[in-house]
Write a protein that holds these residues in place. Structure first.
Motif, PDB file in Angstrom:
ATOM      1  N   VAL A   1       0.870  -1.176   0.000  1.00 41.22           N
ATOM      2  CA  VAL A   1       0.000   0.000   0.000  1.00 41.22           C
ATOM      3  C   VAL A   1       0.907   1.225   0.000  1.00 41.22           C
ATOM      4  O   VAL A   1       1.783   1.353   0.859  1.00 41.22           O
ATOM      5  CB  VAL A   1      -0.916   0.013   1.244  1.00 41.22           C
ATOM      6  N   ASP A   2       0.696   2.114  -0.963  1.00 40.13           N
ATOM      7  CA  ASP A   2       1.487   3.341  -1.031  1.00 40.13           C
ATOM      8  C   ASP A   2       1.066   4.303   0.083  1.00 40.13           C
ATOM      9  O   ASP A   2      -0.074   4.255   0.556  1.00 40.13           O
ATOM     10  CB  ASP A   2       1.295   4.015  -2.394  1.00 40.13           C
ATOM     11  N   ASP A   3       1.976   5.182   0.504  1.00 41.97           N
ATOM     12  CA  ASP A   3       1.666   6.173   1.537  1.00 41.97           C
ATOM     13  C   ASP A   3       0.421   6.965   1.155  1.00 41.97           C
ATOM     14  O   ASP A   3       0.335   7.504   0.049  1.00 41.97           O
ATOM     15  CB  ASP A   3       2.834   7.146   1.734  1.00 41.97           C
ATOM     16  N   GLY A   4      -0.544   7.013   2.071  1.00 45.35           N
ATOM     17  CA  GLY A   4      -1.766   7.775   1.867  1.00 45.35           C
ATOM     18  C   GLY A   4      -2.771   7.127   0.931  1.00 45.35           C
ATOM     19  O   GLY A   4      -3.825   7.716   0.663  1.00 45.35           O
ATOM     20  N   GLU A   5      -2.490   5.943   0.423  1.00 43.70           N
ATOM     21  CA  GLU A   5      -3.396   5.281  -0.518  1.00 43.70           C
ATOM     22  C   GLU A   5      -4.567   4.629   0.214  1.00 43.70           C
ATOM     23  O   GLU A   5      -4.394   3.988   1.246  1.00 43.70           O
ATOM     24  CB  GLU A   5      -2.620   4.223  -1.315  1.00 43.70           C
ATOM     25  N   ASP A   6      -5.757   4.803  -0.314  1.00 42.17           N
ATOM     26  CA  ASP A   6      -6.957   4.148   0.197  1.00 42.17           C
ATOM     27  C   ASP A   6      -6.805   2.631   0.016  1.00 42.17           C
ATOM     28  O   ASP A   6      -6.296   2.172  -1.018  1.00 42.17           O
ATOM     29  CB  ASP A   6      -8.173   4.673  -0.590  1.00 42.17           C
ATOM     30  N   LEU A   7      -7.238   1.843   0.999  1.00 44.56           N
ATOM     31  CA  LEU A   7      -7.057   0.390   0.940  1.00 44.56           C
ATOM     32  C   LEU A   7      -7.793  -0.237  -0.241  1.00 44.56           C
ATOM     33  O   LEU A   7      -7.248  -1.114  -0.917  1.00 44.56           O
ATOM     34  CB  LEU A   7      -7.492  -0.262   2.254  1.00 44.56           C
ATOM     35  N   ASP A   8      -9.040   0.191  -0.483  1.00 45.21           N
ATOM     36  CA  ASP A   8      -9.780  -0.366  -1.620  1.00 45.21           C
ATOM     37  C   ASP A   8      -9.046  -0.068  -2.929  1.00 45.21           C
ATOM     38  O   ASP A   8      -8.920  -0.935  -3.797  1.00 45.21           O
ATOM     39  CB  ASP A   8     -11.194   0.208  -1.696  1.00 45.21           C
ATOM     40  N   GLU A   9      -8.556   1.157  -3.063  1.00 48.23           N
ATOM     41  CA  GLU A   9      -7.827   1.538  -4.279  1.00 48.23           C
ATOM     42  C   GLU A   9      -6.534   0.733  -4.415  1.00 48.23           C
ATOM     43  O   GLU A   9      -6.176   0.304  -5.514  1.00 48.23           O
ATOM     44  CB  GLU A   9      -7.525   3.028  -4.275  1.00 48.23           C
ATOM     45  N   ALA A  10      -5.837   0.524  -3.308  1.00 53.45           N
ATOM     46  CA  ALA A  10      -4.599  -0.268  -3.338  1.00 53.45           C
ATOM     47  C   ALA A  10      -4.891  -1.700  -3.778  1.00 53.45           C
ATOM     48  O   ALA A  10      -4.155  -2.272  -4.591  1.00 53.45           O
ATOM     49  CB  ALA A  10      -3.919  -0.248  -1.973  1.00 53.45           C
TER      50      ALA A  10
ATOM     51  N   ARG B   1      -5.689  -1.710  -7.499  1.00 53.70           N
ATOM     52  CA  ARG B   1      -4.453  -1.468  -8.257  1.00 53.70           C
ATOM     53  C   ARG B   1      -3.601  -2.721  -8.307  1.00 53.70           C
ATOM     54  O   ARG B   1      -3.156  -3.150  -9.375  1.00 53.70           O
ATOM     55  CB  ARG B   1      -3.669  -0.306  -7.638  1.00 53.70           C
ATOM     56  N   GLU B   2      -3.344  -3.312  -7.135  1.00 56.18           N
ATOM     57  CA  GLU B   2      -2.505  -4.509  -7.075  1.00 56.18           C
ATOM     58  C   GLU B   2      -3.119  -5.660  -7.870  1.00 56.18           C
ATOM     59  O   GLU B   2      -2.426  -6.360  -8.600  1.00 56.18           O
ATOM     60  CB  GLU B   2      -2.268  -4.942  -5.621  1.00 56.18           C
TER      61      GLU B   2
END
Length: 166
Positions: free
Chosen positions: A45-54, A57-58
């Motif tokens: 998970v990138d810094d400040g990234e929303d978990l759903d978005e992470a 993305r992954e």
């Protein structure tokens, strides 16, 4: 666990992707030369990234699946932690972390197998993929992650066929 201990674990998301038959997606990692190990999609998970978005993305990077073919069913309430074996500590992730802390999702795949493209990202992580019964997941993963997979399967098993949403 103290804040300092918590920071020693790489923040990560993982996805149990299930198809209409209740089977789970697993991929064989390109970089694992030491065994026939398969794993579910996961990543940092990138810094400040929303978990759903992470997670989306992954999952897209590792499987090529577009969000239109996905339905989030559930996210485990608590993070799960694992430590890397001693021989890997200091070698992965720039030596910054001793393991990972993971948020796991159960996601239904609504597309066709032809929508899966392991080469969609310029740095593919999997060389093969298959659908398996969720109960088989713990025996397919590298041994140091087996307990985590047992917990994930146990948490998601009642929801896989129920098709409920979070």
């Amino acid at each position: 666990m103290t804040r300092e201990d918590h920071l020693q674990y790489r923040p990560c998301v993982g996805t149990m992707l299930v198809n209409a038959d209740g089977e789970a997606f697993v991929g064989k990692r390109i970089d694992n030369k030491e065994g026939d190990w398969w794993q579910m999609p996961q990543g940092g998970v990138d810094d400040g990234e929303d978990l759903d978005e992470a997670m989306l993305r992954e999952l897209g990077e590792e499987t090529g699946i577009a969000g239109k073919h996905l339905q989030i069913i559930h996210r485990m309430q608590n993070e799960v932690y694992y430590d890397l074996p001693p021989e890997l500590q200091g070698k992965l992730w720039g030596g910054k972390y001793k393991g990972q802390r993971q948020h796991w999702y159960l996601v239904r795949f609504t597309g066709d197998d032809s929508d899966i493209d392991l080469d969609a990202h310029k740095h593919p992580e999997f060389c093969e993929w298959k659908w398996v019964a969720p109960s088989l997941l713990p025996e397919l993963i590298v041994p140091f992650k087996r307990e985590i997979y047992e917990r994930i399967v146990s948490a998601f098993a009642p929801l896989i066929s129920a098709g409920t949403s979070r």
